[in-house]
Design a protein around this motif. Structure first.
Motif, PDB file in Angstrom:
ATOM      1  N   ILE A  31       9.581   6.695 -50.539  1.00 19.88           N
ATOM      2  CA  ILE A  31      10.442   6.369 -49.402  1.00 19.88           C
ATOM      3  C   ILE A  31       9.910   5.134 -48.680  1.00 19.88           C
ATOM      4  O   ILE A  31       8.710   5.030 -48.413  1.00 19.88           O
ATOM      5  N   VAL A  32      10.814   4.220 -48.373  1.00 20.65           N
ATOM      6  CA  VAL A  32      10.499   3.065 -47.535  1.00 20.65           C
ATOM      7  C   VAL A  32      11.223   3.249 -46.212  1.00 20.65           C
ATOM      8  O   VAL A  32      12.446   3.393 -46.177  1.00 20.65           O
ATOM      9  N   ASN A  33      10.466   3.251 -45.132  1.00 21.17           N
ATOM     10  CA  ASN A  33      11.025   3.443 -43.793  1.00 21.17           C
ATOM     11  C   ASN A  33      10.938   2.127 -43.036  1.00 21.17           C
ATOM     12  O   ASN A  33       9.849   1.646 -42.725  1.00 21.17           O
ATOM     13  N   LEU A  34      12.095   1.531 -42.771  1.00 20.70           N
ATOM     14  CA  LEU A  34      12.171   0.317 -41.951  1.00 20.70           C
ATOM     15  C   LEU A  34      12.434   0.777 -40.519  1.00 20.70           C
ATOM     16  O   LEU A  34      13.557   0.847 -40.046  1.00 20.70           O
ATOM     17  N   THR A  35      11.359   1.106 -39.825  1.00 21.79           N
ATOM     18  CA  THR A  35      11.459   1.884 -38.591  1.00 21.79           C
ATOM     19  C   THR A  35      11.926   1.066 -37.398  1.00 21.79           C
ATOM     20  O   THR A  35      11.351   0.020 -37.064  1.00 21.79           O
ATOM     21  N   ASP A  36      12.976   1.562 -36.777  1.00 19.82           N
ATOM     22  CA  ASP A  36      13.445   1.089 -35.482  1.00 19.82           C
ATOM     23  C   ASP A  36      14.123   2.276 -34.833  1.00 19.82           C
ATOM     24  O   ASP A  36      15.348   2.416 -34.858  1.00 19.82           O
TER      25      ASP A  36
END
Length: 518
Positions: free
Chosen positions: A361-366
């Motif tokens: 999983i890649v989380n592009l956190t905002d």
């Protein structure tokens, strides 16, 4: 009398030809007149040319003349078999709406169960092409049978088990009700064709009888109803688009839980640094940015697949990093900043899919935290948000996180399991804490502000002091965030990480420790 079996082979060909007529010329014309393909045309359009191997074509309702010869034959209204889809073996089962509107007859239950078992025991993806009820038929059958029965869902043990065993895709290609609707949502991807497909527990006549609501099929279960309902993952404009969505989705997944996701050769440069990323996030924290350019800049060109599309601001998708399939969690600031109940459901669904089929999983956190206000409380947002966090914490697959902007509150804290190893980078635009500074100054400094000669100027001075403290570099000094990076380095770093992640995956093969939540 013939010395060989040619008469029987001729009879076999005749019966197959009768089966391929489906419900007959008039019913097929009616299907086409409604703008929908027949089940056999659908299978032909979906799978690799000439690869469909049908099972049970001779099942159906037959009538015989006095001499024992076949006088009429109506095929079972379910077509099943194996095929190749982009070269890979799959099981395919579809309802034949031209025969009794896709409702169950003497053969459909057995053939539906066979389709589930075929996928389950041979470890191959299952595609359900659904149109009709797929259940017990109309009340008219009660008189024909001469008895009623205690309802059961045929083959449901396999339907449930398949969610933890093989990829399952359902496409709603016409009106879908009852058991058909339940089969549709018991899948890893549920697709609805806008305008042609509708999904409901019961159709308009029964709804009108039970509730008094006088609704059309479209009003009751069309695309407008399910765009945010969570029952449907993807809405497409045509059957052809539905078949492409099936192919695209399965291309990210292994054939079963005992296999690794398929890695493909990528022509996209692993060292690509998109210059637009340096200015993607505005300095003004109140201004949004576009999500799609971020996805396109970080992942392989053309590889992004929008998965659970009902999540509002919560983005749940699939993509590839240097040819390696990954799950993607992100936020679309133009749709909001907080985690709603529907967004939490979308994230839960994605994380469960990744855990089941071993996708990192890649989380592009905002993530600005859980949605606040009365509307969110009425939706049970905190419980559904906590459910999403539970899914995140239960997942064992490798995770990479790029903090693009905000990390606030329970929602921000739980969007990634920070109690385990997560390869994490932050952009200089990163902004985090228990709550946004702007929302907490007046509460935290109330007495000080009230005593000030110029309260507005005093608030501005406090904000300026706190802006220095909230710098990502201050956090990095304490090793509370591992790295602050140039946003343009995001893709090269992920391309290095994904190879490490895929080396871990063989240890995770096999069934998940919990069943997928449909």
């Amino acid at each position: 009398m013939a010395e060989d079996w040619e008469p029987e082979v001729a009879e076999l060909r005749r019966r197959r030809a009768l089966a391929e007529r489906m419900g007959g010329t008039e019913k097929v014309a009616r299907q086409h007149g409604a703008g929908r393909l027949t089940v056999r045309e659908r299978i032909e359009a979906l799978v690799d040319q000439g690869s469909f191997d049908e099972v049970g074509a001779l099942a159906g309702s037959a009538e015989y003349a006095a001499d024992g010869s076949l006088s009429s034959f109506v095929p079972a209204n379910f077509v099943v078999g194996t095929a190749r889809l982009d070269g890979r073996r799959v099981a395919v089962g579809g309802d034949d709406f031209t025969v009794r509107g896709g409702a169950a007859d003497a053969g459909i239950m057995g053939k539906q169960i066979y389709a589930e078992r075929l996928a389950n025991e041979l470890g191959m993806p299952l595609v359900r092409l659904i149109e009709g009820t797929g259940g017990g038929g109309s009340v008219k059958m009660l008189e024909q049978h001469g008895f009623t029965y205690v309802p059961f869902n045929p083959g449901w043990d396999l339907v449930v088990d398949n969610l933890s065993a093989v990829p399952v895709v359902s496409a709603c290609l016409g009106p879908v009700a009852g058991l058909g609707a339940a089969r549709a949502v018991m899948s890893h991807l549920c697709i609805l064709v806008e305008g042609a497909g509708q999904l409901f527990v019961a159709g308009p006549p029964l709804v009108k009888h039970a509730t008094g609501e006088d609704l059309t099929k479209e009003e009751l279960g069309g695309a407008a109803v399910h765009r945010r309902s969570g029952a449907v993952d993807v809405i497409v404009p045509s059957e052809e688009a539905a078949f492409q969505a099936v192919r695209d989705f399965l291309s990210y997944l292994p054939s079963n839980v005992d296999s690794l996701p398929p890695v493909v050769a990528s022509s996209d440069d692993v060292a690509r640094r998109d210059e637009d990323l340096i200015s993607l996030v505005p300095r003004d924290r109140r201004k949004p940015y576009r999500l799609r350019p971020l996805l396109n800049a970080v992942f392989d060109t053309g590889s992004v697949f929008d998965y659970a599309c009902y999540g509002g601001s919560a983005y749940a998708g699939l993509a590839r990093v240097d040819g390696h399939p990954v799950g993607v969690i992100a936020t679309d600031p133009y749709r909001g900043a907080t985690l709603t109940a529907e967004g939490a459901d979308a994230i839960t669904r994605l994380v469960d899919l990744c855990e089941t089929f071993h996708l990192p999983i890649v989380n592009l956190t905002d993530q600005a935290g859980m949605v606040i206000g009365l509307a969110g409380e009425k939706r049970g947002s905190i419980r559904r948000g906590a459910r999403a966090i539970t899914a995140v914490y239960q997942a064992r697959v490798p995770v990479a996180e790029i903090i693009v902007r905000r990390v606030f509150g329970v929602g921000g804290a739980g969007i990634t399991n920070r109690h385990r190893l997560v390869r994490r980078w932050a952009w200089p635009s990163g902004d985090w804490g228990s709550l946004p500074v702007e929302g907490g100054i007046e509460a935290a400094y109330r007495a000080e502000i009230e005593a000030a000669e110029d309260p507005a100027a005093h608030i501005a001075a406090i904000r300026e002091r706190l802006d220095a403290v909230r710098s990502p570099f201050r956090t990095a000094e304490k090793f509370a965030v591992e790295d602050v990076i140039d946003p343009r380095d995001s893709r090269p770093l992920l391309c290095e990480w994904v190879r490490d992640a895929y080396r871990v995956l063989p240890k995770l093969l096999g069934r998940p420790s919990f069943g997928v939540r449909p």
